[in-house]
Design a protein around this motif. Structure first.
Motif, short mmCIF file in Angstrom:
data_model
loop_
_atom_site.label_atom_id
_atom_site.label_comp_id
_atom_site.label_asym_id
_atom_site.label_seq_id
_atom_site.Cartn_x
_atom_site.Cartn_y
_atom_site.Cartn_z
N CYS A 14 0.85 -1.19 0.00
CA CYS A 14 0.00 0.00 0.00
C CYS A 14 0.89 1.25 0.00
CB CYS A 14 -0.89 -0.02 1.24
SG CYS A 14 -1.63 1.57 1.60
N CYS A 17 1.43 3.16 3.47
CA CYS A 17 2.16 2.61 4.62
C CYS A 17 3.38 1.80 4.19
CB CYS A 17 1.22 1.76 5.46
SG CYS A 17 0.41 0.48 4.49
N CYS A 43 -4.20 0.83 -2.19
CA CYS A 43 -4.74 0.31 -0.92
C CYS A 43 -4.76 -1.21 -1.08
CB CYS A 43 -6.16 0.83 -0.71
SG CYS A 43 -7.05 0.03 0.66
N THR A 44 -4.53 -1.95 -0.01
CA THR A 44 -4.51 -3.41 -0.13
C THR A 44 -5.89 -3.97 -0.51
OG1 THR A 44 -4.82 -3.62 2.25
CG2 THR A 44 -2.57 -3.78 1.42
N CYS A 73 -6.62 2.12 7.69
CA CYS A 73 -6.74 2.11 6.23
C CYS A 73 -7.42 3.40 5.76
CB CYS A 73 -7.54 0.89 5.78
SG CYS A 73 -7.94 0.86 4.03
N HIS A 74 -6.85 4.04 4.74
CA HIS A 74 -7.42 5.28 4.22
C HIS A 74 -8.78 5.06 3.56
CE1 HIS A 74 -3.43 6.58 5.15
NE2 HIS A 74 -3.65 7.80 4.71
FE1 FES Z 1 -3.36 1.33 3.18
FE2 FES Z 1 -5.94 0.73 2.70
S1 FES Z 1 -4.33 -0.60 3.32
S2 FES Z 1 -4.96 2.62 2.45
#
Ligand code: FES
Length: 147
Positions: A14, A17, A43-44, A73-74
């Motif tokens: 991601c 992160c 994002c994952t 998570c964003h």
């Molecule tokens: Fe990082 Fe969803 S896992 S934004």
């Protein structure tokens, strides 16, 4: 297993992160194995089970997904969805006789450069112990037969 076995490992990271943590690890001059090929993702939650299977099918010995910490998570639940998908792939691999440990999910923050390097080492050691993926061996056999 060959002493010279160098695992091929794919990491879906991601950008908020794990990818940032990889950058930080680089800035901190932390070394980690070059076996890890990083794919930056938004994002994952965007990682589909098919992406994980495709990576294995194309000869990866191990694959992991590295996302934000749970609750960070964003996109709220992307990392939770990714964890479910990784667990689902583990079950599928297990049912076809392939070690489920070849696929893993990790959570970290952008400030965790040392943890990123640690994960890369951990996965490389794990896959080295498991040896080449049976799928990769089969692909190599087919290639030899075709030559
Ligand atoms: Fe990082 Fe969803 S896992 S934004």
């Amino acid at each position: 297993m060959s002493e010279n076995f160098e695992p091929r490992i794919l990491a879906f990271c991601c950008k908020y992160c794990a990818y940032a943590a990889a950058d930080l690890a680089g800035s901190m001059r932390l070394s980690y194995p070059g076996n890890i090929k990083i794919i930056q993702i938004p994002c994952t939650g965007r990682v589909d089970a098919l992406h994980l299977m495709k990576a294995m099918e194309e000869g990866a010995d191990g694959v992991y997904v590295a996302g934000c910490l749970e609750g960070e998570c964003h996109f709220l639940t992307g990392n939770i969805l990714a964890k479910k998908r990784v667990n689902h792939i583990k079950e599928i691999l297990s049912s076809i006789g392939i070690e489920p440990e070849r696929v893993e999910m990790f959570n970290l923050s952008s400030a965790m450069g040392p943890r990123f390097a640690e994960i890369a080492l951990e996965m490389t050691d794990r896959i080295k112990k498991l040896g080449p993926s049976p799928i990769r061996l089969r692909l190599e056999e087919k290639f030899k037969e075709a030559c």
